[in-house]
Structures are given as structure tokens and as C-alpha cells.
Design an enzyme around this catalytic site. Structure first.
Site, PDB file in Angstrom:
ATOM      1  N   ALA A  84       0.845  -1.205   0.000  1.00 39.23           N
ATOM      2  CA  ALA A  84       0.000   0.000   0.000  1.00 39.23           C
ATOM      3  C   ALA A  84       0.875   1.248   0.000  1.00 39.23           C
ATOM      4  O   ALA A  84       1.937   1.265   0.631  1.00 39.23           O
ATOM      5  CB  ALA A  84      -0.871  -0.009   1.254  1.00 39.23           C
ATOM      6  N   GLU A  90       0.339  -9.568  -2.121  1.00 31.58           N
ATOM      7  CA  GLU A  90      -1.059  -9.916  -2.448  1.00 31.58           C
ATOM      8  C   GLU A  90      -1.308  -9.810  -3.950  1.00 31.58           C
ATOM      9  O   GLU A  90      -2.048 -10.598  -4.526  1.00 31.58           O
ATOM     10  CB  GLU A  90      -2.016  -9.003  -1.679  1.00 31.58           C
ATOM     11  CG  GLU A  90      -2.001  -9.289  -0.172  1.00 31.58           C
ATOM     12  CD  GLU A  90      -2.904  -8.335   0.592  1.00 31.58           C
ATOM     13  OE1 GLU A  90      -2.627  -7.117   0.599  1.00 31.58           O
ATOM     14  OE2 GLU A  90      -3.905  -8.795   1.161  1.00 31.58           O
ATOM     15  N   GLU A 107       1.355  -6.378   7.408  1.00 31.14           N
ATOM     16  CA  GLU A 107       0.224  -5.524   7.803  1.00 31.14           C
ATOM     17  C   GLU A 107      -0.065  -5.491   9.302  1.00 31.14           C
ATOM     18  O   GLU A 107      -0.371  -4.441   9.846  1.00 31.14           O
ATOM     19  CB  GLU A 107      -1.055  -5.939   7.050  1.00 31.14           C
ATOM     20  CG  GLU A 107      -1.102  -5.491   5.602  1.00 31.14           C
ATOM     21  CD  GLU A 107      -0.443  -6.460   4.635  1.00 31.14           C
ATOM     22  OE1 GLU A 107       0.299  -7.361   5.079  1.00 31.14           O
ATOM     23  OE2 GLU A 107      -0.671  -6.334   3.425  1.00 31.14           O
ATOM     24  N   GLY A 165       0.570  -5.442   0.121  1.00 28.18           N
ATOM     25  CA  GLY A 165      -0.205  -5.493  -1.123  1.00 28.18           C
ATOM     26  C   GLY A 165       0.623  -5.956  -2.311  1.00 28.18           C
ATOM     27  O   GLY A 165       0.068  -6.488  -3.284  1.00 28.18           O
TER      28      GLY A 165
HETATM   29  N1  COA Z   1       4.369   3.629   0.413  1.00 28.56           N
HETATM   30  C1  COA Z   1       4.799   4.851   0.074  1.00 28.56           C
HETATM   31  N2  COA Z   1       6.103   5.149  -0.073  1.00 28.56           N
HETATM   32  C2  COA Z   1       6.980   4.162   0.136  1.00 28.56           C
HETATM   33  C3  COA Z   1       6.596   2.849   0.481  1.00 28.56           C
HETATM   34  C4  COA Z   1       5.198   2.605   0.632  1.00 28.56           C
HETATM   35  N3  COA Z   1       4.732   1.400   0.940  1.00 28.56           N
HETATM   36  N4  COA Z   1       7.692   2.083   0.618  1.00 28.56           N
HETATM   37  C5  COA Z   1       8.740   2.895   0.371  1.00 28.56           C
HETATM   38  N5  COA Z   1       8.313   4.134   0.075  1.00 28.56           N
HETATM   39  C6  COA Z   1       9.109   5.323  -0.213  1.00 28.56           C
HETATM   40  C7  COA Z   1       9.876   5.765   1.033  1.00 28.56           C
HETATM   41  O1  COA Z   1       9.050   6.535   1.884  1.00 28.56           O
HETATM   42  C8  COA Z   1      11.004   6.533   0.430  1.00 28.56           C
HETATM   43  O2  COA Z   1      10.556   7.828   0.059  1.00 28.56           O
HETATM   44  P1  COA Z   1      11.467   9.121   0.364  1.00 28.56           P
HETATM   45  O3  COA Z   1      12.635   8.967  -0.564  1.00 28.56           O
HETATM   46  O4  COA Z   1      10.557  10.253  -0.003  1.00 28.56           O
HETATM   47  O5  COA Z   1      11.839   9.049   1.812  1.00 28.56           O
HETATM   48  C9  COA Z   1      11.286   5.752  -0.861  1.00 28.56           C
HETATM   49  O6  COA Z   1      10.126   4.992  -1.137  1.00 28.56           O
HETATM   50  C10 COA Z   1      12.423   4.816  -0.707  1.00 28.56           C
HETATM   51  O7  COA Z   1      12.215   4.059   0.461  1.00 28.56           O
HETATM   52  P2  COA Z   1      13.427   3.466   1.302  1.00 28.56           P
HETATM   53  O8  COA Z   1      12.857   2.825   2.523  1.00 28.56           O
HETATM   54  O9  COA Z   1      14.481   4.496   1.465  1.00 28.56           O
HETATM   55  O10 COA Z   1      13.939   2.395   0.252  1.00 28.56           O
HETATM   56  P3  COA Z   1      14.674   1.020   0.454  1.00 28.56           P
HETATM   57  O11 COA Z   1      14.911   0.507  -0.912  1.00 28.56           O
HETATM   58  O12 COA Z   1      15.814   1.131   1.406  1.00 28.56           O
HETATM   59  O13 COA Z   1      13.580   0.055   1.193  1.00 28.56           O
HETATM   60  C11 COA Z   1      11.421  -1.025   1.407  1.00 28.56           C
HETATM   61  C12 COA Z   1      12.439  -0.356   0.481  1.00 28.56           C
HETATM   62  C13 COA Z   1      10.213  -1.352   0.565  1.00 28.56           C
HETATM   63  C14 COA Z   1      12.015  -2.323   1.997  1.00 28.56           C
HETATM   64  C15 COA Z   1      11.039  -0.081   2.567  1.00 28.56           C
HETATM   65  O14 COA Z   1      10.765   1.215   2.031  1.00 28.56           O
HETATM   66  C16 COA Z   1       9.820  -0.507   3.346  1.00 28.56           C
HETATM   67  O15 COA Z   1       9.916  -1.354   4.216  1.00 28.56           O
HETATM   68  N6  COA Z   1       8.635   0.057   2.989  1.00 28.56           N
HETATM   69  C17 COA Z   1       7.398  -0.237   3.673  1.00 28.56           C
HETATM   70  C18 COA Z   1       6.863  -1.546   3.187  1.00 28.56           C
HETATM   71  C19 COA Z   1       5.591  -1.964   3.904  1.00 28.56           C
HETATM   72  O16 COA Z   1       5.531  -2.069   5.110  1.00 28.56           O
HETATM   73  N7  COA Z   1       4.572  -2.250   3.089  1.00 28.56           N
HETATM   74  C20 COA Z   1       3.342  -2.788   3.559  1.00 28.56           C
HETATM   75  C21 COA Z   1       2.266  -1.815   3.497  1.00 28.56           C
HETATM   76  S1  COA Z   1       0.791  -2.569   4.102  1.00 28.56           S
END
Ligand code: COA
Length: 257
Positions: free
Chosen positions: A65, A113, A133, A110
Site C-alpha cells: 500500500a 497480495e 500488515e 499489497g
Molecule cells: N508507500 C509509500 N512510499 C513508500 C513505500 C510505501 N509502501 N515504501 C517505500 N516508500 C518510499 C519511502 O518513503 C522513500 O521515500 P522518500 O525517498 O521520499 O523518503 C522511498 O520509497 C524509498 O524508500 P526506502 O525505505 O528508502 O527504500 P529502500 O529501498 O531502502 O527500502 C522497502 C524499500 C520497501 C524495503 C522499505 O521502504 C519498506 O519497508 N517500505 C514499507 C513496506 C511496507 O511495510 N509495506 C506494507 C504496506 S501494508
């Protein structure tokens, strides 16, 4: 169609690429509408047989998401969005085409999913998969609680869903969550797609239907459904071509007729 999802046309194959790498291809409205648009278009293109679904950028197939967009939504808007999300995912699951998810980097929430709606999944070695989640105060709301146990069994699915833990591509392979792990996940997905493209299109379509609709039916009903799907192939030109090609010791030329 918008730029948040790109569609590349390779004749019988398409590549559908989530294209918001700066947000790790998170599922915001634009991406979800792009997926829905691509799935709707795909269903109407007769010559199309298989779709490779992948993510742009080095870091993620899809980070789930869009948590930034979500922050600005009120509860009713969240409800409305989750309905749209489920509609777009279901369009892939019930698509008459074969979808193969090519997963690299993060495949979370997601994102996983979404991959569960594909017919097959290929992961790059560095991929990380999970349903985090419950660690965010919600639960998987785009089919994860229903599709994951159906795919890998209740006990294993509960472990992933109730702990929100992340697993490696290798672990995902051992669980049967992905079909293959490969250094070049997109090439591996294309290879699978090419194999699908060699097969008779009506057979593939009906076989997907039989498996999807039949797997949780009582056996007698499932067999009746299989028979119904089989029946569709009997009057086809492709069935006769398959028999001819076998007799002539050559590769069949299927036309989807
Ligand atoms: N929604 C919106 N933005 C997101 C995102 C998400 N789910 N996941 C990452 N981003 C954005 C970050 O906020 C960041 O933005 P910024 O540059 O403006 O700060 C950018 O993407 C890069 O994220 P970053 O964490 O620095 O990248 P990474 O490659 O080191 O790590 C992930 C990537 C996906 C492992 C990590 O961002 C993460 O754990 N995201 C959340 C995932 C999550 O919990 N998803 C489930 C949602 S129900």
C-alpha cells in the site's frame, strides 16, 4: 492508462510494469488504476496469451500500500480504495490470459497480495517477501488472508500473516510461494511465458478456469467443471491441429480457433 503502469507489447506477450520506483512501486491510486486498465485491455486482445508483471527500478517489485497516500485518506476513502484494489487484483486472477509475476527486491503487503493473484511467480535471489500488515495496525486487505493459505496451506500462511515476518526468495521457494528463483527473474518469467505461448490458447484459458474455479469444489463438482471446460476444446481447430502435428512429427501451429 497512465504512466504509473507501463505496458510493453511483445505480440503474444505483454510486459506490465509498475512504474513508481521512487515509491518502490507502492500501490497508490494511479498504480491501481493502471493495473485495472491493463488487465481490462489485456482481456480484449485476442492475440495476447501471457503477461509478465514486474516492477521498475532496482529496489522493489512492489512495497505494498502507498503509505504516504494512505495518510491523507479518511476511513471512507480507505474503504473505497480497498474496494478498487480488490477489483483490480481480481481482474488479474480471473483474467483469460496467463499472468506471471517477476519479483525482485521488496514484495511486501499489497505487493505480495498482487503477486498471489498471478498464475505463477518467479523471484530474483535477493527478493524479500512478506505480509507486514499486522505490524501496521491493519491486516492483509487485498486477498492475502484468503489466497496465501490456499496456496501454501494454513499453518505456513498463518506464520507469515500473524507474525508479519519477511522471508527470502529461497524460503518462499521452499514454501511453494514462488515457482522459481533465478538471478534474472524477468528472463525466467519470459521463459515461462514463452512456454505458455507455445500451447493452444483455448486450452490454456480453459485449464486456468478449471483450476481456479475447481480447486475448492467437492471432487464430483470439480470433475464436472473440468468436463465442461474440456468440452470447449473438443470442437476447436487447434485440437485437430494438435493431432495432425503429432502425426506429422512437427510442432503444432495453434491459432486460438
Ligand atoms: N508507500 C509509500 N512510499 C513508500 C513505500 C510505501 N509502501 N515504501 C517505500 N516508500 C518510499 C519511502 O518513503 C522513500 O521515500 P522518500 O525517498 O521520499 O523518503 C522511498 O520509497 C524509498 O524508500 P526506502 O525505505 O528508502 O527504500 P529502500 O529501498 O531502502 O527500502 C522497502 C524499500 C520497501 C524495503 C522499505 O521502504 C519498506 O519497508 N517500505 C514499507 C513496506 C511496507 O511495510 N509495506 C506494507 C504496506 S501494508
Amino acid at each position: 492508462m497512465n504512466n504509473a503502469v507501463l505496458v510493453e507489447d511483445h505480440g503474444p506477450k505483454w510486459v506490465v510494469r509498475l512504474n513508481m520506483p521512487e515509491r518502490r512501486n507502492a500501490l497508490g491510486r494511479a498504480v491501481v488504476e493502471g493495473i485495472l486498465g491493463a488487465a481490462a485491455r489485456a482481456a480484449t486482445v485476442r492475440s495476447l496469451r501471457a503477461i509478465v508483471l514486474c516492477g521498475a527500478g532496482e529496489k522493489a517489485f512492489c512495497a505494498g500500500a502507498d503509505l504516504k497516500e494512505r495518510q491523507g485518506l479518511n476511513p471512507d476513502e480507505v474503504r473505497e480504495f480497498v474496494t478498487l484494489l480488490n477489483r483490480s487484483f481480481r481482474a488479474i486472477e480471473t483474467s483469460p490470459k496467463v499472468w506471471i509475476a517477476a519479483i525482485h527486491g521488496a514484495c511486501l503487503g499489497g505487493g505480495l497480495e498482487l503477486a498471489l493473484c498471478a498464475d505463477m511467480r518467479v523471484a530474483q535471489r535477493d527478493a524479500v517477501l512478506g505480509l507486514p500488515e499486522v505490524r501496521l495496525g491493519i491486516l492483509p486487505g487485498a486477498g492475502g488472508t484468503q489466497r496465501l493459505p490456499r496456496l501454501i496451506g494454513m499453518a505456513r500462511a498463518k506464520e507469515l500473516i500473524l507474525t508479519g515476518s519477511r522471508i527470502s526468495a529461497k524460503e518462499a521457494l521452499n514454501l511453494g510461494l514462488v515457482n522459481r528463483v533465478d538471478e534474472d527473474h524477468e528472463a525466467a518469467a519470459h521463459a515461462l511465458a514463452d512456454e505458455v505461448c507455445e500451447a493452444a490458447p483455448i486450452s490454456v484459458q480453459q485449464a486456468k478456469r478449471a483450476v481456479n474455479l475447481g480447486w475448492d469444489l467437492p471432487i464430483e463438482e470439480g470433475l464436472a467443471l473440468e468436463r465442461e471446460c474440456y468440452e470447449v476444446t473438443i470442437p476447436t481447430q487447434d485440437r485437430l491441429e494438435g493431432l495432425r502435428a503429432f502425426a506429422e512429427k512437427r510442432a503444432p501451429q495453434f491459432k486460438g480457433e
